[in-house]
Write a protein that holds these residues in place. Structure first.
Motif, mmCIF file in Angstrom:
data_model
loop_
_atom_site.group_PDB
_atom_site.id
_atom_site.type_symbol
_atom_site.label_atom_id
_atom_site.label_comp_id
_atom_site.label_asym_id
_atom_site.label_seq_id
_atom_site.Cartn_x
_atom_site.Cartn_y
_atom_site.Cartn_z
ATOM 1 N N ASP A 1 0.804 -1.239 0.000
ATOM 2 C CA ASP A 1 0.000 0.000 0.000
ATOM 3 C C ASP A 1 0.834 1.285 0.000
ATOM 4 O OD1 ASP A 1 -1.829 -2.044 0.428
ATOM 5 O OD2 ASP A 1 -3.160 -0.792 1.630
ATOM 6 N N PRO A 2 1.857 1.389 0.856
ATOM 7 C CA PRO A 2 2.625 2.650 0.887
ATOM 8 C C PRO A 2 3.252 2.997 -0.463
ATOM 9 C CG PRO A 2 3.120 1.343 2.813
ATOM 10 C CD PRO A 2 2.327 0.461 1.907
ATOM 11 N N TRP A 3 3.684 1.981 -1.219
ATOM 12 C CA TRP A 3 4.258 2.263 -2.546
ATOM 13 C C TRP A 3 3.178 2.855 -3.435
ATOM 14 C CZ3 TRP A 3 9.410 1.690 -2.672
ATOM 15 C CH2 TRP A 3 10.014 0.744 -1.835
ATOM 16 N N GLY A 4 1.961 2.298 -3.323
ATOM 17 C CA GLY A 4 0.836 2.822 -4.103
ATOM 18 C C GLY A 4 0.550 4.263 -3.729
ATOM 19 N N HIS A 5 0.587 4.554 -2.413
ATOM 20 C CA HIS A 5 0.364 5.942 -1.976
ATOM 21 C C HIS A 5 1.467 6.859 -2.503
ATOM 22 C CE1 HIS A 5 -3.182 5.774 0.497
ATOM 23 N NE2 HIS A 5 -2.770 4.684 1.093
ATOM 24 N N ASN B 1 -6.547 -1.369 -12.432
ATOM 25 C CA ASN B 1 -6.671 -0.963 -13.824
ATOM 26 C C ASN B 1 -6.459 0.536 -13.971
ATOM 27 O OD1 ASN B 1 -7.167 -3.522 -14.714
ATOM 28 N ND2 ASN B 1 -9.355 -3.365 -14.385
ATOM 29 N N SER B 2 -6.832 1.273 -12.944
ATOM 30 C CA SER B 2 -6.567 2.706 -13.004
ATOM 31 C C SER B 2 -5.085 2.907 -12.648
ATOM 32 C CB SER B 2 -7.481 3.467 -12.055
ATOM 33 O OG SER B 2 -7.319 2.977 -10.762
ATOM 34 N N VAL B 3 -4.552 4.060 -13.019
ATOM 35 C CA VAL B 3 -3.111 4.272 -12.854
ATOM 36 C C VAL B 3 -2.737 4.411 -11.378
ATOM 37 C CG1 VAL B 3 -1.171 5.689 -13.577
ATOM 38 C CG2 VAL B 3 -3.149 5.457 -15.054
ATOM 39 N N LEU B 4 -3.500 5.214 -10.669
ATOM 40 C CA LEU B 4 -3.168 5.483 -9.270
ATOM 41 C C LEU B 4 -4.095 4.660 -8.378
ATOM 42 C CD1 LEU B 4 -2.935 9.334 -9.773
ATOM 43 C CD2 LEU B 4 -1.019 7.756 -9.637
ATOM 44 N N SER B 5 -3.495 3.754 -7.589
ATOM 45 C CA SER B 5 -4.330 2.843 -6.795
ATOM 46 C C SER B 5 -5.100 3.548 -5.698
ATOM 47 C CB SER B 5 -3.464 1.759 -6.155
ATOM 48 O OG SER B 5 -2.199 1.707 -6.687
ATOM 49 N N PHE B 6 -4.547 4.630 -5.152
ATOM 50 C CA PHE B 6 -5.203 5.246 -4.002
ATOM 51 C C PHE B 6 -5.717 6.646 -4.316
ATOM 52 C CE2 PHE B 6 -2.558 1.920 -2.209
ATOM 53 C CZ PHE B 6 -3.531 1.233 -1.505
ATOM 54 N N TRP C 1 -0.811 4.371 5.265
ATOM 55 C CA TRP C 1 -2.051 4.248 4.488
ATOM 56 C C TRP C 1 -3.060 5.266 5.014
ATOM 57 C CZ3 TRP C 1 -4.781 -1.116 5.754
ATOM 58 C CH2 TRP C 1 -4.857 -1.279 7.121
ATOM 59 N N ALA C 2 -4.146 5.412 4.259
ATOM 60 C CA ALA C 2 -5.113 6.465 4.579
ATOM 61 C C ALA C 2 -5.867 6.212 5.888
ATOM 62 C CB ALA C 2 -6.103 6.606 3.428
ATOM 63 N N HIS C 3 -5.864 4.960 6.361
ATOM 64 C CA HIS C 3 -6.601 4.638 7.600
ATOM 65 C C HIS C 3 -6.088 5.475 8.772
ATOM 66 C CE1 HIS C 3 -8.734 0.939 6.141
ATOM 67 N NE2 HIS C 3 -7.795 1.056 5.225
ATOM 68 N N VAL D 1 10.418 2.904 -7.718
ATOM 69 C CA VAL D 1 11.334 4.013 -8.002
ATOM 70 C C VAL D 1 10.894 5.256 -7.234
ATOM 71 C CG1 VAL D 1 11.977 5.600 -9.855
ATOM 72 C CG2 VAL D 1 12.014 3.155 -10.262
ATOM 73 N N ILE D 2 9.582 5.517 -7.286
ATOM 74 C CA ILE D 2 9.048 6.717 -6.626
ATOM 75 C C ILE D 2 9.222 6.625 -5.111
ATOM 76 C CG2 ILE D 2 6.917 8.030 -6.195
ATOM 77 C CD1 ILE D 2 6.109 7.306 -9.116
ATOM 78 N N GLY D 3 8.928 5.452 -4.553
ATOM 79 C CA GLY D 3 9.049 5.277 -3.099
ATOM 80 C C GLY D 3 10.478 5.397 -2.598
ATOM 81 N N TYR D 4 11.449 5.162 -3.505
ATOM 82 C CA TYR D 4 12.859 5.302 -3.136
ATOM 83 C C TYR D 4 13.394 6.692 -3.489
ATOM 84 C CZ TYR D 4 13.872 0.365 -2.061
ATOM 85 O OH TYR D 4 13.941 -0.880 -1.485
#
Lengths: 95, 659
Positions: free
Chosen positions: B136-140, B167-172, B246-248, B565-568
Motif C-alpha cells: 500500500d505505501p508504494w501505491g500511496h 486498472n486505473s493508474v493510481l491505486s489510491f 495508508w489512509a486509515h 522508483v518513486i518510493g525510493y
C-alpha cells in the motif's frame, strides 16, 4: 426489587435502549461461547471447507488462507517435509 | 532528508485552517477553552478542513499548490492579528502575557509526553529501513508524487469503463478518496524527499491523534484524570494504529476532532458546522469501509444521546448528514465520471456483477436480490487478514503482529477493561440511562459494536466490512472503559494514598509490560516490503543504490514497478501516456528503441532486475515469450554503448543513460 421498579419507571425509549444494550451484551457473550466451535482440528477443517465452498479450491489452498484458518482455530501453520503428490505442504499444529 | 520548513508549514496549514473555522464560533461564545486545548484542537480541526477543502479546490480544477494552502491558512489569522493591532491603535503590546502553569496544563504536558514518546517510537520504526513497507505505501507514493507534480487529484488516464483498482493508474486516488495523498503531496512540494515526507508525517499524524483523543475524552467524560489514563492506554494498546503508511491512519485520527465537535454541539449548536466538516473530511480520506464504521459510531452516539436527553438532537444529526452531503464534492464527481455501476464496481466487483448496480441505476430487476447483495457487501468481514479470533488473540499481546492492522489488547489492559465493564453494568444498572451517565452508555454501545465488527469471522453474523481493519476502533472503547475501571479501582483505596500510588505504579508497569512492550517491538522491528523483490536483502540494496543518486532522478525500471522508483525518492512518470504505451510493448522494443524512449522522456538511469523482470513481464506477455525474448534483450542492453553500467550484481544492473 429497587432496580426493577427503577426500570419500570423509565420511559419507553430509555427502556428499549437499556434492554437493547443488555440484550446485545448477552448476545456477544453467547457468540463468544459459541466461538469455541471454531477452535481445534475440527474448527480448522470447517474454516478451510467454508473457504473452498465460497471461493474454490485454488483460493482455499493458499498459504495465507490456511494460516488465517489455523490461527483462528488456535493453532500454528507449519510446513510438511516431502508431502505426497497432491497433498497440501501445510499442516495446522495444535498444542 | 529533514525539511524543517515543511514541518513548520504542516503546522501552519493545520492550525491556520482550524483557527479560521473555530475563530468565528469562539467570537461570540460565552466559554472558551484554555490555551492548549484551543490550539491543539485547532490542529485536529484543521486536518479535517484540509481534507475536504483540498477536495473542493480540486473539484473546481484549481491547482493543489502549497502556496494556495498557505494563503488560505493564514488569511483569517492575519486578519485577526491586523484587527487586534488596529484596536490597539497600531501600537505593539507593552506587556508580555503572563505565563502560569495550571493543574489542567500539567495533564496536557503529560499527554504531550505521550505524544512525543509515541512519535519517537513510530518514527524510529518507520526509519529503521530504507524502503516503504508492504504494498500500500508504494501505491500511496505514486498518488503523492502525482499530486506534488501535477497539482491535481483526478486519475490522469483512469479508464471510465473499468475503474477497478489495478486498472486505473493510481491505486489510491480516483475513485479512492484522495485527501491523504493530497496532504502528503502538498507537503512533498516543499520537501523533495518523498520517502522521508511519507514516513515522518504519517507517524506525526497518528501521534497527534493521541492529543486529539485526550481532549475528546475530556469533553466526553468530563474528567481529566480518566482522559489522561485513557490516552495512555490508547497509546500502549497494540491494536491501535501502527506506523503503516495508508489512509486509515488519517481517517481514524479525524474521528477524534469529529467527536470533540459532537460534544461541543451540546453547548453551542454552531459546532454542528465543524462536525459536518470533520465528517466530510473522514468521508474523503478512505474508501467507504472505514467512513461507514466511523459514521456508525457517531450515529450510535447521536441516537443514544437523543434517547437519554429525551429530545431529538437535530443539530448533531444535521452535522453528520451535512458532512455526508459536503463530501459529495468527491463522491458525486466519481459517480458522474464512472457511472453508478462503474463506481460500485470499483468498490466491490461482486456487487456490480450481481446486477445490483443495474437496479440502483434503475435499469433492472429483483429488488430483494439487490438488497441482500448490498447487505452482503456492506457486512462482508473478509479481507487478506481477516480470520476468526480466539480469547488468546485479545488477552495476550504479541510482538510478532500484523503490520497494517495489529491485533491484541494485553493481559492487564484486558483485565482492567473487564473490571470497568463489570463495574459499569453492575453499579449503574437501570441508572445507566441518565444524563450524567450518557457517555457510559455510548461507550458500552461502541464496545458492543466494535467487538462485533472485529469478530465478523468469529461470530455467525457479521455487521460490517473488513473485520481485521477494525481492531483500531475496538481499542477506543476498550481504552475508555479500562480507564474507568482503573479510576474506580484506584479510588477504592482513596483513604490510603500510599496504596494508591503503589497500585498506580503497578498498573502502569503491568500495562507497559503486557501491552506497551509488544507494541514497541512490533513498531520498531524491520517490516517486510513489496513482493516484487527477489529476496530480503534486495530492498536494502535498492535503498543503498538510490541513496547514491540525486533526489528525484528519473529512473526507468524494465519491470513495470514504477512505484518502487518513486518510493525510493527517484521518479518515473507511470501515468504519462508515452510511458504506458511503451510498457504495453516493451519486450518487443530493441535497445535502440529503448534508448531513444529513455532520452525522449528524460530518463537518466535504467535498471534491470532479472527476477523482477521475468516475473512481471511473464504476467503480461506470457512465460514462453519472455523466456525466448528477454535474454536477447538483455544481451542487447548489456552490449549497448549508450547504456553504461554503474552498478551490477548477479541479478540487478543499473545503467547510466548516455545522451
Amino acid at each position: 426489587m429497587n432496580d426493577l421498579s427503577q426500570f419500570r419507571n423509565l420511559k419507553l425509549a430509555p427502556k428499549i435502549l437499556l434492554g437493547s444494550l443488555y440484550f446485545l451484551m448477552i448476545l456477544m457473550i453467547i457468540f463468544s461461547l459459541l466461538a469455541a466451535w471454531n477452535t481445534g482440528e475440527k474448527g480448522y477443517k470447517q474454516c478451510v471447507q467454508k473457504k473452498c465452498d465460497q471461493k474454490g479450491e485454488q483460493f482455499c489452498s493458499k498459504a495465507r488462507e490456511l494460516a488465517n484458518c489455523c490461527s483462528g482455530a488456535g493453532g500454528t501453520l507449519s510446513t510438511v517435509n516431502n508431502p505426497n503428490p497432491g497433498e497440501s505442504p501445510y499442516t495446522c499444529l495444535f498444542n | 532528508m529533514i525539511s524543517v520548513i515543511t514541518i513548520l508549514l504542516f503546522f501552519i496549514y493545520l492550525w491556520g485552517l482550524g483557527f479560521s473555522l473555530t475563530y468565528f464560533i469562539y467570537l461570540k461564545s460565552a466559554t472558551k477553552p484554555d490555551f492548549f486545548e484551543r490550539h491543539i484542537m485547532d490542529l485536529g480541526i484543521g486536518l479535517g478542513v484540509f481534507a475536504i477543502l483540498s477536495v473542493i479546490i480540486n473539484f473546481f480544477r484549481i491547482p493543489l499548490d502549497w502556496r494556495l494552502f498557505l494563503v488560505l491558512s493564514l488569511a483569517v489569522p492575519a486578519y485577526v492579528c491586523f484587527k487586534d493591532f488596529k484596536d490597539r491603535g497600531f501600537k505593539l503590546p507593552t506587556t508580555l502575557p503572563k505565563l502560569s502553569l495550571t493543574k489542567s496544563d500539567i495533564y496536557v504536558l503529560a499527554v504531550l509526553l505521550i505524544f512525543v514518546v509515541s512519535f519517537y517510537i513510530y518514527a524510529s520504526g518507520a526509519f529503521a529501513y530504507p524502503y516503504l513497507e508492504d504494498e500500500d505505501p508504494w501505491g500511496h507514493s505514486m498518488g503523492v508524487k502525482y499530486v506534488a507534480l501535477d497539482k491535481d487529484a483526478y486519475d490522469p488516464i483512469g479508464d471510465v469503463n473499468n475503474p477497478q483498482r489495478g486498472n486505473s493508474v493510481l491505486s489510491f486516488m480516483d475513485p479512492y478518496p484522495p485527501a491523504y495523498d493530497i496532504l502528503m503531496g502538498v507537503l512533498h512540494q516543499t520537501s523533495p524527499d518523498l520517502n522521508w515526507t511519507l514516513k515522518f508525517f504519517n507517524a506525526l499524524l497518528i501521534s497527534l491523534g493521541f492529543l486529539f483523543f485526550y481532549f475528546f475524552v475530556n469533553s466526553f467524560v468530563q474528567n481529566k484524570t480518566k482522559a489522561l489514563v485513557a490516552t495512555f492506554f490508547l497509546a500502549v494498546i497494540p491494536s491501535y494504529l501502527s506506523h503503516f503508511i495508508w489512509a486509515h491512519g488519517m481517517t481514524i485520527t479525524l474521528l477524534f476532532p469529529a467527536l470533540y465537535a459532537f460534544n461541543k454541539t451540546f453547548d453551542e449548536r454552531k459546532w454542528a458546522m465543524i462536525l459536518a466538516v470533520m465528517v466530510a473530511g473522514i468521508w474523503v480520506t478512505q474508501n467507504l469501509s472505514q467512513p461507514i464504521k466511523l459514521t456508525t459510531m457517531l450515529l450510535i452516539y447521536a441516537i443514544v444521546a437523543s434517547v437519554i436527553h429525551h429530545r431529538f438532537l437535530k443539530y448533531h444529526f444535521a452535522g453528520i448528514v451535512g458532512g455526508m452531503i459536503l463530501c459529495q464534492f468527491w463522491w458525486m464527481a466519481m459517480v458522474q465520471k464512472y457511472s453508478l455501476k462503474g463506481f460500485v464496481g470499483a468498490w466491490d466487483q461482486t456487487l456490480a456483477n450481481s446486477g445490483s448496480a443495474d437496479v440502483v441505476a434503475g435499469t433492472s430487476y429483483n429488488l430483494l436480490n439487490t438488497f441482500f447483495s448490498l447487505l452482503g457487501s456492506l457486512t462482508n468481514p473478509g479481507g487478506s487478514g481477516s480470520r476468526a479470533y480466539t480469547f488468546g488473540d485479545f488477552f495476550v499481546a504479541k510482538s510478532n503482529n500484523m503490520i497494517n492492522a495489529p491485533i491484541g489488547i494485553g493481559m492487564v489492559l484486558t483485565l482492567l477493561a473487564l473490571f470497568g465493564l463489570a463495574y459499569l453494568v453492575f453499579k449503574y444498572r437501570s441508572a445507566l440511562v441518565s444524563q450524567e451517565n450518557c457517555w457510559r452508555v455510548v461507550v458500552l454501545f461502541w464496545l458492543v459494536y466494535t467487538f462485533w465488527v472485529v469478530n465478523g469471522m468469529t461470530f455467525p453474523i457479521s455487521i460490517a466490512r473488513d473485520a481485521f481493519r477494525s481492531w483500531f476502533l475496538l481499542a477506543i472503547p476498550v481504552s475508555i472503559i479500562a480507564a474507568e475501571g482503573t479510576y474506580v479501582f484506584i479510588n477504592t483505596f482513596r483513604k490510603n494514598k500510599l496504596v494508591q500510588v503503589f497500585l498506580t505504579v503497578l498498573i502502569v508497569v503491568g500495562v507497559i509490560l503486557t501491552s506497551g512492550v509488544h507494541k514497541y517491538e512490533a513498531n520498531t522491528s524491520i517490516w517486510p516490503t513489496s513482493g516484487s523483490f527477489s529476496n530480503m536483502q534486495e530492498p536494502f540494496l535498492y535503498g543503498e543504490i538510490f541513496k547514491q543518486l540525486p533526489l528525484n532522478s528519473k529512473v526507468f525500471l524494465y519491470a513495470p514497478r514504477d512505484k518502487l522508483v518513486i518510493g525510493y525518492n527517484m521518479f518515473s512518470c507511470d501515468w504519462c501516456q508515452e510511458v504506458k504505451d511503451f510498457r504495453n510493448d516493451i519486450i518487443h522494443k530493441n535497445h535502440e528503441e529503448l534508448h531513444s524512449f529513455l532520452i525522449r522522456n528524460g530518463y537518466e538511469y535504467f535498471m534491470i532486475n532479472k527476477n523482477m523482470d521475468y516475473k512481471y513481464l511473464s504476467d503480461k506477455f506470457g512465460e514462453e515469450e519472455v523466456k525466448a525474448i528477454l535474454p536477447v534483450r538483455y544481451q542487447e542492453i548489456l552490449t549497448s554503448t549508450r547504456l553504461t553500467p554503474i552498478y551490477s550484481n548477479e541479478n540487478v544492473v543499473l545503467f547510466k543513460v548516455a545522451k
